[in-house]
Each structure stands twice: as structure tokens, then as C-alpha cells.
Enzyme design. Sequence first.
Site: not given
Length: 205
Positions: A13, A92, A106, A108, A149
Site C-alpha cells: 500500500n 495507535i 486506515n 481494511h 475499524d
Amino acid sequence: MNIAVLASGGGSNLRAILNAIQKGTIPGNITLVVSNNSTAGALEIARAHNIPAHHCSQLRYPSEEAFADALARLFDQHGVTLIALAGYMKKIPSVVIQRYRNRILNVHPALLPAYGGKGMYGIRVHQAVIASGEKVSGATVHIVDEEYDRGPIVMQKRIDVHPDDTPESLAKRVLAVEHEIYPMAIKAFVEGRVKIEGRKATVQS
Ligand code: GRF
């Protein structure tokens, strides 16, 4: 905008984001790469591009606070204004989330909020998706907040799950989706087109 990328693994990524910057698609730059894993491929990629690459692991600090301070100092030293987690497997610290409220992203490998949360990472996600008989999967870019998430969703893209898919074959196709939407989401963010209201994020075209 100065972007810090946090990664624990190979850094595919990170590479996708770097490629988008080099093509001029993202009007920003990566000023720092941090990994909890001293042998992460992501650190090698950073070094190859003359980007400051730091191994920073909570295991080397006496407390979460000391680790959070070290991270925050690194971000300050490199004028970081946006943090992109890219295959980063550690929590984090909440003091960093507070300090960079709505400025930590982020990616996922599933369609959150499904197949997310503690323990749902890497191949386990795809095993669960296939075991549940899902017909679609995909990738999600979201804002990182205190709940794993569960931050506002910025961008998602769906793909079909093939009847003969294995977790590995699905993981490969989902990773390709990550490489597509993460740079797009970061571009929108850098261009100020991501609006966050409460738990909702919208991207203006
Ligand atoms: C992959 O499982 C990906 O789905 C997730 O992190 C893992 C490795 O990413 N985001 P990368 O190749 O290190 O970017």
C-alpha cells in the site's frame, strides 16, 4: 500535505501511494515511514526513496505514554499533517488519535463494518468472508478513532467473491482494490474534499 505512513509488513500500500505521488495524482508527499517491525519491507521501500524510515515499537518503551511521545515527536519533526496506516498491525495510542483527530486513515481488506474489529486482520478476514458464504467483499478506507475499524468510512469498493475463491485468491484481489482506493482516498483528503460530520464522512467529487 505531509503524510506519514505506518506499516508493519511488505508495504504494497505504501508503494501504491508513492506511485500516485510520483505520477502527480496526489498533491502531497510522504515525509516519514514508521514500522513496529525493524525488518518490514515498507522500511526498505522508504529508504530506497530517500524517505526517513524509523523502526518504532512500543516494546522498546517503558509505557504506552512514552511510546506515544516518541511517535508524536517523530510526527512533529517531520511536519506530519496526515497519517496513513497501511498494513499497520498495532494500536495507535489514544493520545495520538486525539492529537490527530480525523487526520488518521486506515485501509481494511473488507467492507466495514462487516468483518472488522479486534482480531480481524490479514488472511483471517478472507477466511471469515468465505466461511460465511458472502457473495461480495472489498476494501474500506476509514478514519481511525478509538474504536478498532469503526471510524467514519471515507471510501469503499466492492468485488465479487468467486465460487472457487480461496482466502488467498480473495486476499490477492482485495489487496488490488486497496491499492486502487487508498491513493484515491488520500488524494481526496489532501485536496480537502473529505468532510467529516460526526460518524459520517463524505467525499466531494
Ligand atoms: C494486507 O493484509 C492488507 O489487506 C492490509 O495490510 C496487509 C499488508 O499490507 N491493509 P501491505 O502490503 O504491507 O501494504
